[in-house]
Design a protein around this motif. Structure first.
Motif, mmCIF file in Angstrom:
data_model
loop_
_atom_site.group_PDB
_atom_site.id
_atom_site.type_symbol
_atom_site.label_atom_id
_atom_site.label_comp_id
_atom_site.label_asym_id
_atom_site.label_seq_id
_atom_site.Cartn_x
_atom_site.Cartn_y
_atom_site.Cartn_z
ATOM 1 N N LEU A 280 49.085 43.879 26.661
ATOM 2 C CA LEU A 280 48.519 43.581 27.988
ATOM 3 C C LEU A 280 48.089 42.122 28.099
ATOM 4 O O LEU A 280 48.296 41.476 29.131
ATOM 5 C CB LEU A 280 47.338 44.516 28.265
ATOM 6 C CG LEU A 280 47.698 45.997 28.428
ATOM 7 C CD1 LEU A 280 46.451 46.862 28.359
ATOM 8 C CD2 LEU A 280 48.432 46.225 29.748
ATOM 9 N N TYR A 281 47.498 41.588 27.030
ATOM 10 C CA TYR A 281 47.060 40.193 27.050
ATOM 11 C C TYR A 281 48.236 39.221 27.121
ATOM 12 O O TYR A 281 48.051 38.038 27.421
ATOM 13 C CB TYR A 281 46.220 39.874 25.811
ATOM 14 C CG TYR A 281 44.754 40.223 25.927
ATOM 15 C CD1 TYR A 281 43.947 39.598 26.868
ATOM 16 C CD2 TYR A 281 44.168 41.155 25.072
ATOM 17 C CE1 TYR A 281 42.589 39.900 26.966
ATOM 18 C CE2 TYR A 281 42.816 41.469 25.158
ATOM 19 C CZ TYR A 281 42.035 40.835 26.107
ATOM 20 O OH TYR A 281 40.692 41.137 26.200
ATOM 21 N N ALA A 282 49.433 39.704 26.860
ATOM 22 C CA ALA A 282 50.604 38.831 26.935
ATOM 23 C C ALA A 282 50.864 38.355 28.354
ATOM 24 O O ALA A 282 51.535 37.342 28.562
ATOM 25 C CB ALA A 282 51.837 39.554 26.387
ATOM 26 N N HIS A 283 50.335 39.083 29.348
ATOM 27 C CA HIS A 283 50.470 38.634 30.738
ATOM 28 C C HIS A 283 49.350 37.649 31.053
ATOM 29 O O HIS A 283 48.172 37.920 30.806
ATOM 30 C CB HIS A 283 50.420 39.815 31.713
ATOM 31 C CG HIS A 283 50.966 39.468 33.063
ATOM 32 N ND1 HIS A 283 50.288 38.643 33.935
ATOM 33 C CD2 HIS A 283 52.135 39.801 33.667
ATOM 34 C CE1 HIS A 283 51.009 38.499 35.036
ATOM 35 N NE2 HIS A 283 52.133 39.188 34.898
ATOM 36 N N HIS B 254 43.725 51.149 34.525
ATOM 37 C CA HIS B 254 42.575 51.096 35.425
ATOM 38 C C HIS B 254 42.191 49.630 35.631
ATOM 39 O O HIS B 254 41.952 48.901 34.666
ATOM 40 C CB HIS B 254 41.384 51.858 34.828
ATOM 41 C CG HIS B 254 41.673 53.295 34.535
ATOM 42 N ND1 HIS B 254 41.457 54.302 35.437
ATOM 43 C CD2 HIS B 254 42.183 53.890 33.413
ATOM 44 C CE1 HIS B 254 41.796 55.461 34.906
ATOM 45 N NE2 HIS B 254 42.244 55.240 33.678
ATOM 46 N N PHE B 255 42.138 49.209 36.877
ATOM 47 C CA PHE B 255 41.748 47.831 37.203
ATOM 48 C C PHE B 255 40.253 47.812 37.517
ATOM 49 O O PHE B 255 39.801 48.452 38.481
ATOM 50 C CB PHE B 255 42.558 47.322 38.400
ATOM 51 C CG PHE B 255 44.005 47.075 38.078
ATOM 52 C CD1 PHE B 255 44.467 45.792 37.822
ATOM 53 C CD2 PHE B 255 44.905 48.132 38.008
ATOM 54 C CE1 PHE B 255 45.804 45.569 37.509
ATOM 55 C CE2 PHE B 255 46.242 47.919 37.702
ATOM 56 C CZ PHE B 255 46.689 46.636 37.452
ATOM 57 N N LEU B 256 39.483 47.127 36.685
ATOM 58 C CA LEU B 256 38.031 47.090 36.817
ATOM 59 C C LEU B 256 37.554 45.662 37.059
ATOM 60 O O LEU B 256 38.167 44.700 36.580
ATOM 61 C CB LEU B 256 37.367 47.630 35.543
ATOM 62 C CG LEU B 256 37.725 49.056 35.112
ATOM 63 C CD1 LEU B 256 37.009 49.400 33.814
ATOM 64 C CD2 LEU B 256 37.375 50.056 36.193
ATOM 65 N N PRO B 257 36.437 45.506 37.775
ATOM 66 C CA PRO B 257 35.881 44.163 37.970
ATOM 67 C C PRO B 257 35.297 43.578 36.690
ATOM 68 O O PRO B 257 35.184 42.361 36.545
ATOM 69 C CB PRO B 257 34.796 44.374 39.033
ATOM 70 C CG PRO B 257 34.429 45.814 38.920
ATOM 71 C CD PRO B 257 35.684 46.535 38.522
ATOM 72 N N VAL C 138 41.824 47.070 32.512
ATOM 73 C CA VAL C 138 42.012 45.617 32.506
ATOM 74 C C VAL C 138 41.145 44.974 33.576
ATOM 75 O O VAL C 138 40.788 45.598 34.579
ATOM 76 C CB VAL C 138 43.484 45.210 32.762
ATOM 77 C CG1 VAL C 138 44.388 45.727 31.651
ATOM 78 C CG2 VAL C 138 43.953 45.678 34.129
ATOM 79 N N ARG C 139 40.820 43.721 33.343
ATOM 80 C CA ARG C 139 40.275 42.839 34.374
ATOM 81 C C ARG C 139 41.282 41.723 34.553
ATOM 82 O O ARG C 139 41.715 41.110 33.558
ATOM 83 C CB ARG C 139 38.934 42.266 33.963
ATOM 84 C CG ARG C 139 38.384 41.244 34.959
ATOM 85 C CD ARG C 139 37.107 40.595 34.468
ATOM 86 N NE ARG C 139 36.676 39.530 35.383
ATOM 87 C CZ ARG C 139 35.614 38.765 35.171
ATOM 88 N NH1 ARG C 139 34.879 38.937 34.088
ATOM 89 N NH2 ARG C 139 35.291 37.823 36.035
ATOM 90 N N VAL C 140 41.676 41.458 35.777
ATOM 91 C CA VAL C 140 42.676 40.416 36.033
ATOM 92 C C VAL C 140 42.046 39.282 36.826
ATOM 93 O O VAL C 140 40.976 39.429 37.429
ATOM 94 C CB VAL C 140 43.901 40.995 36.781
ATOM 95 C CG1 VAL C 140 44.591 42.059 35.932
ATOM 96 C CG2 VAL C 140 43.499 41.556 38.137
ATOM 97 N N CYS C 141 42.709 38.145 36.814
ATOM 98 C CA CYS C 141 42.164 36.972 37.500
ATOM 99 C C CYS C 141 42.245 37.144 39.014
ATOM 100 O O CYS C 141 43.067 37.915 39.526
ATOM 101 C CB CYS C 141 42.895 35.707 37.056
ATOM 102 S SG CYS C 141 44.657 35.694 37.370
ATOM 103 N N ASP C 142 41.396 36.441 39.722
ATOM 104 C CA ASP C 142 41.360 36.523 41.179
ATOM 105 C C ASP C 142 42.718 36.158 41.771
ATOM 106 O O ASP C 142 43.360 35.184 41.349
ATOM 107 C CB ASP C 142 40.287 35.580 41.738
ATOM 108 C CG ASP C 142 38.886 36.013 41.365
ATOM 109 O OD1 ASP C 142 38.715 37.186 40.994
ATOM 110 O OD2 ASP C 142 37.972 35.172 41.443
ATOM 111 N N GLY C 143 43.136 36.944 42.751
ATOM 112 C CA GLY C 143 44.390 36.659 43.425
ATOM 113 C C GLY C 143 45.619 37.232 42.755
ATOM 114 O O GLY C 143 46.734 37.080 43.249
ATOM 115 N N SER C 144 45.426 37.896 41.611
ATOM 116 C CA SER C 144 46.575 38.469 40.900
ATOM 117 C C SER C 144 47.202 39.599 41.713
ATOM 118 O O SER C 144 46.512 40.378 42.369
ATOM 119 C CB SER C 144 46.132 39.001 39.541
ATOM 120 O OG SER C 144 47.198 39.691 38.906
#
Length: 496
Positions: free
Chosen positions: A413-416, A471-474, A440-446
């Motif tokens: 997952l961290y590879a992205h 699951h996308f979490l803040p 995961v937590r992703v960067c803003d705008g992803s």
């Protein structure tokens, strides 16, 4: 006193503070503008606190609870307690009221040193016998102390069951700083940037004990801030830092950059507390030009047990390195060290290993086997002595009878580039026993989606190991050091 590279420090923390005071020089500088603290002032104020505590009738080795954030007062509280021969009980202020109340009750402390900012937290959690000490005017002659006397009590994070109280002596606490100093070749000219809480073993042993035994100094921040990290490193003239993988990822995704002067000054950054994804490490070094030294440690071992060597020696990406100052082995099913490249439980023995779990002889006995402290981590050692951590016994995902290490999925997952935080975990399943999920937590705008990340994992790991759901979490739940608390994710995502 002199740091010897081939043997652990002798004496007590009092001895080492006295020796540094005799030499002079700065001990700490602080990001809050409170001014530098030199070793002579630290010795003087620590001795005063120690004398006041002794005047309260405390016995040698008795717990004194410390509830302080990072800062000048917290540093002096810690040194005052250990200078007096008492057991510094570092209370994790981020642990929640129940955990704080448990620690304050379990440690049997009668006196607490409490910062004004957390007075209400203390009031809500304290047992009736525990009093906050405010008057330090009375004083008394100090207890005599020796290396095997208790110096530190620190509670494990307690992701399952009640936290365990880890007891370190003066000797093992100093040895914890020594393993760091030896691995990183620390000396009087080095200044550590401390952004981790000193109520955690990494912040306390690595960035406080390491400089104590090496003669260096500490640049202490109240807490980590991605937007201020590089400016603080520059303003306080730090030349190395110790952080956790989530911090490295946050810095990588930040728009802030170090100045050329800061980049030139920094010898290395240090990563600990959990596995560092190779793609994150490679990207960080490519962007900032600062080598990251991956390490491994435990509360029970006064922090570090393994470290990669400094450049130009071989650093193996994906490994926390080799043993410095202690022995590390991989135990087989017979609980004896096995041959290279054989998976088993990682175990350690050496001068930095804890004395015991406070008031818990059963857990203490279960943790030690033939002199080895069992870490609960699974791994293998290659022919060069480098350890590779493959999982944690309590965190393994067992799908259809096959063991899956969450770390494999984390790294995929961290590879992205959009992924800031990631952690895989198990969810009970009628078909396979357990299935794989991840948060995961992703960067803003992803624009990343569940299907896109699952496809990435299938490509890297195959369908069987890939998560069934993302699951996308803040924010992912973390302990006091910033380490992601994987075992909390099942309940946190139950309704998702």
């Amino acid at each position: 006193m002199i740091l010897h590279r081939d043997q652990p420090p002798e004496g007590t923390l009092r001895d080492w503070v006295d020796a540094r005071a005799a030499e002079g020089g700065d001990a700490f500088v602080f990001s809050d503008g409170s001014g530098p603290l030199d070793w002579q002032a630290l010795q003087r104020e620590a001795r005063a606190i120690a004398g006041a505590l002794t005047a309260q009738g405390l016995s040698k080795g008795e717990s004194v609870a410390i509830l302080h954030p990072n800062g000048r007062a917290g540093v002096l509280a810690f040194y005052g307690v250990v200078y007096g021969g008492f057991r510094a009980t570092m209370v994790n202020l981020a642990a929640g009221q129940d955990a704080i109340a448990y620690a304050l009750d379990h440690c049997d402390a009668r006196i607490a040193l409490v910062h004004d900012s957390v007075a209400e937290v203390f009031k809500a959690a304290r047992p009736s016998r525990l009093k906050r000490m405010k008057d330090f005017s009375a004083t008394s002659a100090l207890h005599s102390i020796d290396p095997q006397d208790h110096a530190l009590l620190m509670y494990t994070s307690g992701t399952t069951g009640q936290p365990k109280g880890v007891v370190h002596t003066n000797a093992s606490l100093l040895a914890g700083g020594w393993t760091t100093a030896v691995a990183h070749d620390l000396g009087p000219a080095d200044r550590a940037l401390c952004v981790l809480p000193i109520c955690h073993i990494n912040g306390l042993c690595v960035t406080m004990m390491g400089p104590l035994v090496s003669g260096g100094s500490v640049a202490m921040c109240t807490k980590f801030s991605a937007s201020r990290f590089w400016a603080q490193a520059d303003a306080m003239q730090a030349n190395w830092f110790s952080v956790v993988p989530t911090i490295i990822s946050h810095l990588l995704h930040s728009t802030e950059n170090p100045s050329k002067a800061t980049m030139a000054r920094l010898r290395f950054g240090r990563s600990a507390s959990s596995a560092l994804a190779p793609d994150v490490q490679t990207a960080f070094e490519a962007r900032f030009g600062v080598p990251i030294i991956e390490t491994m440690g435990l509360t029970e071992t006064a922090a570090q047990i393994l470290s990669n060597p400094l450049p130009p020696a071989v650093r193996k990406i994906g490994s926390p390195g080799i043993a410095f100052g202690n022995e590390v082995a991989v135990l087989g099913a017979d609980l004896k060290p096995g041959p290279p490249n054989t998976e088993g439980e990682i175990a350690v023995r050496g001068p930095n290993v804890m004395l015991e779990y406070l008031k818990n002889p059963e857990a203490t006995k279960a943790t030690f086997t033939q002199g080895w402290l069992r870490t609960g981590d699974l791994g293998r050692k290659d022919a060069d002595g480098y350890l590779f951590v493959t999982g944690r016994l309590k965190e393994l995902i067992i799908k259809g009878g096959e063991n899956i290490a969450p770390r494999e999925i984390d790294e995929a997952l961290y590879a992205h580039a959009d992924v800031i935080e990631a952690a895989a975990f198990a969810r009970p399943c009628k078909t396979y026993g357990e299935r794989v999920e991840a948060a995961v937590r992703v960067c803003d705008g992803s624009t990343l989606s569940n299907d896109m990340l699952i496809a990435l994992c299938v490509e890297k790991l195959g369908r069987f190991k890939a998560p069934d759901k993302i699951h996308f979490l803040p924010e992912l739940p973390k302990g006091p050091s910033g380490k992601i608390q994987r075992l909390k994710l099942l309940d946190l995502t139950e309704a998702a």
